[in-house]
Design a protein around this motif. Sequence first.
Motif, mmCIF file in Angstrom:
data_model
loop_
_atom_site.group_PDB
_atom_site.id
_atom_site.type_symbol
_atom_site.label_atom_id
_atom_site.label_comp_id
_atom_site.label_asym_id
_atom_site.label_seq_id
_atom_site.Cartn_x
_atom_site.Cartn_y
_atom_site.Cartn_z
ATOM 1 N N PHE A 128 0.834 -1.206 0.000
ATOM 2 C CA PHE A 128 0.000 0.000 0.000
ATOM 3 C C PHE A 128 0.871 1.260 0.000
ATOM 4 O O PHE A 128 0.387 2.348 0.329
ATOM 5 N N GLY A 129 2.134 1.101 -0.357
ATOM 6 C CA GLY A 129 3.032 2.243 -0.416
ATOM 7 C C GLY A 129 3.516 2.727 0.931
ATOM 8 O O GLY A 129 3.990 3.862 1.066
ATOM 9 N N ILE A 130 3.417 1.875 1.943
ATOM 10 C CA ILE A 130 3.819 2.237 3.308
ATOM 11 C C ILE A 130 5.149 1.549 3.632
ATOM 12 O O ILE A 130 5.255 0.322 3.542
ATOM 13 N N ASP A 131 6.134 2.333 3.997
ATOM 14 C CA ASP A 131 7.466 1.797 4.284
ATOM 15 C C ASP A 131 7.496 1.259 5.712
ATOM 16 O O ASP A 131 7.789 1.982 6.668
ATOM 17 N N ALA A 132 7.188 -0.018 5.872
ATOM 18 C CA ALA A 132 7.126 -0.647 7.188
ATOM 19 C C ALA A 132 8.457 -1.293 7.523
ATOM 20 O O ALA A 132 9.073 -1.948 6.673
ATOM 21 N N VAL A 133 8.897 -1.104 8.776
ATOM 22 C CA VAL A 133 10.172 -1.679 9.209
ATOM 23 C C VAL A 133 10.005 -2.304 10.588
ATOM 24 O O VAL A 133 9.267 -1.792 11.438
ATOM 25 N N LEU A 134 10.718 -3.395 10.804
ATOM 26 C CA LEU A 134 10.728 -4.060 12.101
ATOM 27 C C LEU A 134 11.654 -3.297 13.033
ATOM 28 O O LEU A 134 12.784 -2.965 12.674
ATOM 29 N N SER A 135 11.189 -3.009 14.242
ATOM 30 C CA SER A 135 11.982 -2.303 15.255
ATOM 31 C C SER A 135 12.163 -3.219 16.448
ATOM 32 O O SER A 135 11.205 -3.518 17.162
ATOM 33 N N GLY A 136 13.403 -3.691 16.638
ATOM 34 C CA GLY A 136 13.623 -4.672 17.692
ATOM 35 C C GLY A 136 12.936 -5.973 17.338
ATOM 36 O O GLY A 136 12.802 -6.335 16.171
ATOM 37 N N ARG A 137 12.453 -6.675 18.348
ATOM 38 C CA ARG A 137 11.782 -7.952 18.108
ATOM 39 C C ARG A 137 10.267 -7.815 18.119
ATOM 40 O O ARG A 137 9.560 -8.658 17.572
ATOM 41 N N ASN A 138 9.762 -6.717 18.698
ATOM 42 C CA ASN A 138 8.348 -6.708 19.032
ATOM 43 C C ASN A 138 7.489 -5.679 18.309
ATOM 44 O O ASN A 138 6.266 -5.787 18.339
ATOM 45 N N ASP A 139 8.085 -4.672 17.697
ATOM 46 C CA ASP A 139 7.299 -3.595 17.086
ATOM 47 C C ASP A 139 7.575 -3.469 15.599
ATOM 48 O O ASP A 139 8.706 -3.674 15.145
ATOM 49 N N ILE A 140 6.539 -3.097 14.842
ATOM 50 C CA ILE A 140 6.688 -2.759 13.432
ATOM 51 C C ILE A 140 6.234 -1.309 13.268
ATOM 52 O O ILE A 140 5.156 -0.924 13.740
ATOM 53 N N LEU A 141 7.075 -0.507 12.613
ATOM 54 C CA LEU A 141 6.866 0.936 12.537
ATOM 55 C C LEU A 141 6.624 1.397 11.105
ATOM 56 O O LEU A 141 7.071 0.767 10.147
ATOM 57 N N ALA A 142 5.944 2.528 11.013
ATOM 58 C CA ALA A 142 5.798 3.252 9.744
ATOM 59 C C ALA A 142 5.996 4.727 10.056
ATOM 60 O O ALA A 142 5.323 5.275 10.936
ATOM 61 N N GLU A 143 6.948 5.327 9.367
ATOM 62 C CA GLU A 143 7.300 6.740 9.606
ATOM 63 C C GLU A 143 7.604 6.988 11.077
ATOM 64 O O GLU A 143 7.215 8.017 11.660
ATOM 65 N N GLY A 144 8.286 6.028 11.695
ATOM 66 C CA GLY A 144 8.746 6.182 13.069
ATOM 67 C C GLY A 144 7.711 5.915 14.137
ATOM 68 O O GLY A 144 8.006 6.008 15.334
ATOM 69 N N ARG A 145 6.485 5.573 13.740
ATOM 70 C CA ARG A 145 5.441 5.294 14.726
ATOM 71 C C ARG A 145 4.961 3.851 14.593
ATOM 72 O O ARG A 145 4.955 3.263 13.519
ATOM 73 N N LYS A 146 4.549 3.314 15.703
ATOM 74 C CA LYS A 146 4.185 1.900 15.791
ATOM 75 C C LYS A 146 2.769 1.649 15.269
ATOM 76 O O LYS A 146 1.827 2.334 15.663
ATOM 77 N N PHE A 147 2.634 0.657 14.388
ATOM 78 C CA PHE A 147 1.294 0.236 13.963
ATOM 79 C C PHE A 147 1.054 -1.228 14.276
ATOM 80 O O PHE A 147 -0.072 -1.712 14.145
#
Length: 344
Positions: A128-147
């Motif tokens: 959907f054009g959203i740059d999602a990244v894994l942060s640590g083991r437990n959170d996935i972020l988009a634009e620096g915020r957790k979703f």
Amino acid sequence: MSRGGLSIPCPRQKGEKMKLKLLITDCTDPYRNLAAEEMLLRYVKPNEVLLYLWQNNNTVVIGRNQNAWRECSLEAFASENGRLARRLSGGGAVYHDLGNQNFTFLAHDDLFNTQKQSEVICLAARNFGIDAVLSGRNDILAEGRKFSGNAYYTSGDAHYHHGTILLNSDMSKLSQFLTPSKEKLQAKGVESVRSRVVNLCELNPNLTPESMRLALISSFGEIYGTLVEVVDEAVLDVLEWEKLTEHYGSREWTLGRLSDFDRQFQTRLSYGEIELRLSVSDGMIQDATMYSDAMNADWVDAVSVALKGCLFDSSAIRERLLSLIEKEQTAELSDYLCTQVLQS
């Protein structure tokens, strides 16, 4: 295979082809959904990875070892017809509504891969054009915020990895009913729970729960490189499901045991918050209950068990605790607790 399609665990045979399975439910009852999740852990076979997609409506779900009264405004939430649920995994409290998509990956040792499973979520968001990244083991972020917040549970050689995907969740209720401590928010570097999360619809207004489910199914097959087989709820034994649903909805499970105590220790350590309640009589710890949002729920339970029957003495407490697994976590807790006991 036992009654109701539940499988008896057996080692994966060498060369046995991996299978992907998918179960989607339209049930929004948190107790029934959590019961199904636990049953699917016994259903999944050693050569399978199963993806379970589900939603809860107007529900606060707390981690296995959390103190419900500290994590949620219970009376206010009940007045809004909200339901409190407690899951098997550790970690913190989350708010679920129909603007949130839940997922669970279930697999045995050989095929359980948290990195790969998280990549399924990231790839679905990227569609959907959203740059999602894994942060640590437990959170996935988009634009620096957790979703997406993730947690884990193990039973024998079977495991699950579950989490949320915020799509268009009611953030006002999230802020209104979740009550994290100031220390927890400070540790995250934010002023409120609302400021550290994001609905993906803010980043792509065309995204819906249905389109996200389709994207998750597509990315599941793409990441694992094989076709996805759909199964339905008929694989679960009806009577067992009803019994387990009652357990998840019971006051004893959701609210937990309230013990009498005369010593209380509360702090935030590197792995999360802890609240330890002790009942001490004649210099002996008669009862112990530890609440925590630490991810390792089994370790939290083990601390409570280890302290029961121990002398209320820093040396005795340290000796009891250091016999546990998770040496670094235990050492940090032991240092804190022994310092507090010496000062009490």
